[in-house]
Design an enzyme around this catalytic site. Sequence first.
Site, PDB file in Angstrom:
ATOM      1  N   LEU A 185      47.142 -24.320 -28.035  1.00 34.29           N
ATOM      2  CA  LEU A 185      47.076 -22.895 -28.158  1.00 34.29           C
ATOM      3  C   LEU A 185      47.913 -22.304 -26.791  1.00 34.29           C
ATOM      4  O   LEU A 185      48.243 -21.094 -26.814  1.00 34.29           O
ATOM      5  CB  LEU A 185      45.724 -22.510 -28.097  1.00 34.29           C
ATOM      6  CG  LEU A 185      44.934 -22.693 -29.511  1.00 34.29           C
ATOM      7  CD1 LEU A 185      43.539 -22.272 -29.364  1.00 34.29           C
ATOM      8  CD2 LEU A 185      45.614 -21.656 -30.650  1.00 34.29           C
ATOM      9  N   GLY A 186      47.627 -22.825 -25.619  1.00 38.56           N
ATOM     10  CA  GLY A 186      48.360 -22.498 -24.438  1.00 38.56           C
ATOM     11  C   GLY A 186      48.096 -23.160 -23.367  1.00 38.56           C
ATOM     12  O   GLY A 186      47.611 -24.278 -23.283  1.00 38.56           O
ATOM     13  N   THR A 246      44.392 -26.092 -19.814  1.00 38.99           N
ATOM     14  CA  THR A 246      45.056 -26.180 -21.069  1.00 38.99           C
ATOM     15  C   THR A 246      44.155 -26.048 -22.280  1.00 38.99           C
ATOM     16  O   THR A 246      43.110 -26.721 -22.325  1.00 38.99           O
ATOM     17  CB  THR A 246      46.021 -27.738 -21.228  1.00 38.99           C
ATOM     18  OG1 THR A 246      47.016 -27.666 -19.865  1.00 38.99           O
ATOM     19  CG2 THR A 246      46.782 -27.562 -22.306  1.00 38.99           C
ATOM     20  N   LYS A 259      38.957 -26.098 -24.066  1.00 40.81           N
ATOM     21  CA  LYS A 259      39.720 -25.771 -22.605  1.00 40.81           C
ATOM     22  C   LYS A 259      39.328 -26.994 -21.718  1.00 40.81           C
ATOM     23  O   LYS A 259      38.441 -27.485 -21.410  1.00 40.81           O
ATOM     24  CB  LYS A 259      38.825 -24.591 -21.801  1.00 40.81           C
ATOM     25  CG  LYS A 259      39.520 -23.936 -20.729  1.00 40.81           C
ATOM     26  CD  LYS A 259      38.901 -22.649 -20.399  1.00 40.81           C
ATOM     27  CE  LYS A 259      39.739 -21.788 -19.387  1.00 40.81           C
ATOM     28  NZ  LYS A 259      39.214 -20.762 -18.921  1.00 40.81           N
ATOM     29  N   ASP A 275      37.497 -10.249 -13.402  1.00 36.71           N
ATOM     30  CA  ASP A 275      39.085 -10.555 -13.527  1.00 36.71           C
ATOM     31  C   ASP A 275      39.520 -10.070 -15.114  1.00 36.71           C
ATOM     32  O   ASP A 275      39.907 -10.823 -15.701  1.00 36.71           O
ATOM     33  CB  ASP A 275      39.111 -12.366 -13.581  1.00 36.71           C
ATOM     34  CG  ASP A 275      40.625 -12.741 -13.405  1.00 36.71           C
ATOM     35  OD1 ASP A 275      41.645 -11.944 -13.196  1.00 36.71           O
ATOM     36  OD2 ASP A 275      40.980 -13.772 -13.939  1.00 36.71           O
TER      37      ASP A 275
END
Length: 383
Positions: free
Chosen positions: A50-51, A57, A67, A169
Site C-alpha cells: 500500500l505504501g 512500510t 504496518k 501530527d
Amino acid sequence: MSHTVSSGWDNIDPFSLVEEEAIPTYKPERFYPVHIGEVFNRRYQVVGKLGYGSTATNRDHCYVALKVYITSTSTTQEITIYNHLKTIKSSHAGQSCLRGLGDKFQAPNPDGYRNHNCLVHPPLGMSLDQLLPLLPDRIMSCAMVRTTMRNILAALDFLHTEARVIHTDIQPNHILLGIKDHTILSKFEEAEFDAPVPRKTLENRTVHLSRSFPISYGTPILCDLGEARLGTDNQQGDIMPDVYRAPEVILNMSWDYKVNIWNVGMAIWDLFEQGHLFRARNPEGRLDDGHLLAEIQDVLGSPPSQFLARSERSEQFWDKDGHWKGQAPIPNHNLEAREERLENDEKKDFLRFLRRMLCWLPEERATAKELLFDPWLMRGLFK
C-alpha cells in the site's frame, strides 16, 4: 489466502531508486524485506503493498493493514496510546473517526539479528494527500472539506476531552478514507495476482512498487498515533513536521492540545487551496525557522508581548518592543488576497473560521468542539 504471485511482473533497473530507497535516511538493513505472498505471525499473508514511509512500510492482507516498522523505530509510545484508548468507556461519536489497533507482534528479520515491530490495523482507503491529485485542480470542494473536518474535529474532541491525548501530527497523509464497499479489498488482491506490480530484485531483498488504491468514498479517519502524547497540558519537545509547526513549538515553549488546532488550520489550507500556507524555506530551499516565523507574522500580525515573554528564543527574532528583527523579510502576502476560491460572505466566513485556529496565543484558539459548530463548517448541513 489460496494463491500467491510467482511470476509475470516487470523488473526494475537495479541501479534506480525505488520508493523507500529515495528517502534521504534510507538504509536497506533497517527495512524488513517484505515479499508479496509472505506470511507474518503465522496468520497475516501479504497480498499487496500500500505504501512506505521513513518509519514503516504498509502491507495489506485479507483483510487488514499491516504496518512493518524499520528496526530503529520503537512503537512503545504508539502502543501505550492505543492501550490507553482501549481503557476509555465512552459513547463519544469521535471514537469512530479514529483508526484502531487490532493486533501487534514482532517479526524477526531474515538476517536473524534484528526484530521489526508490526501493528495490525483495520483496512482503510487512500490518504487525502493521495486523493488530492485525482481531484479537479488538485483541491477539495467546500463540501468535501466540511465533511472531512467535521470528522477530524470530532476525533480531536474525543482525544482532548475524554482521552486526554494530543495527536501532534495532523496532516493530509494521516487522514485516510474509510471503506464503504469492501469488495475493493478482494479486487486489490486479484489485481496483484493478475498483474503483479513491478519490483526491483537484489541479492538480499526485493523492493516492490506500491499498488494504487481506488477511491473508497468512506468516512475520513484520523490515523497514526506514533507521535501522540498522553496529557493535554504542559508538554515539552520538538513535534510536528516543518510547515505544520505551531509558533510555540518553533520557539521551544511548552505546549498543549491547542497545537492540534493549529494543525487543523494548516491542513484545511492544504486541502482547500493549492499548496501550503507557509513555505518555511530560505532562498537556498532549506528549512528555516526565521522564514517560517516571518510568514506567520505576515498572516497573523505581530505577536502579543505575553506570547514572546514565554520563550528566551523570541529575542532572536523580535526586539524588546515586539518589532521584527529577524534576518528573513516579512512577506507581503495578504491572506484575503491569497484566498481566491470564495467570494463575499462565504469568503469572510471561511477566513474567520481559519483565524479561529491560527492564533499566536494557544489559549485564543478555539477548541475542537467550538469549531464543530462554526457557521462556515455548518453551512449546508441542515438543508
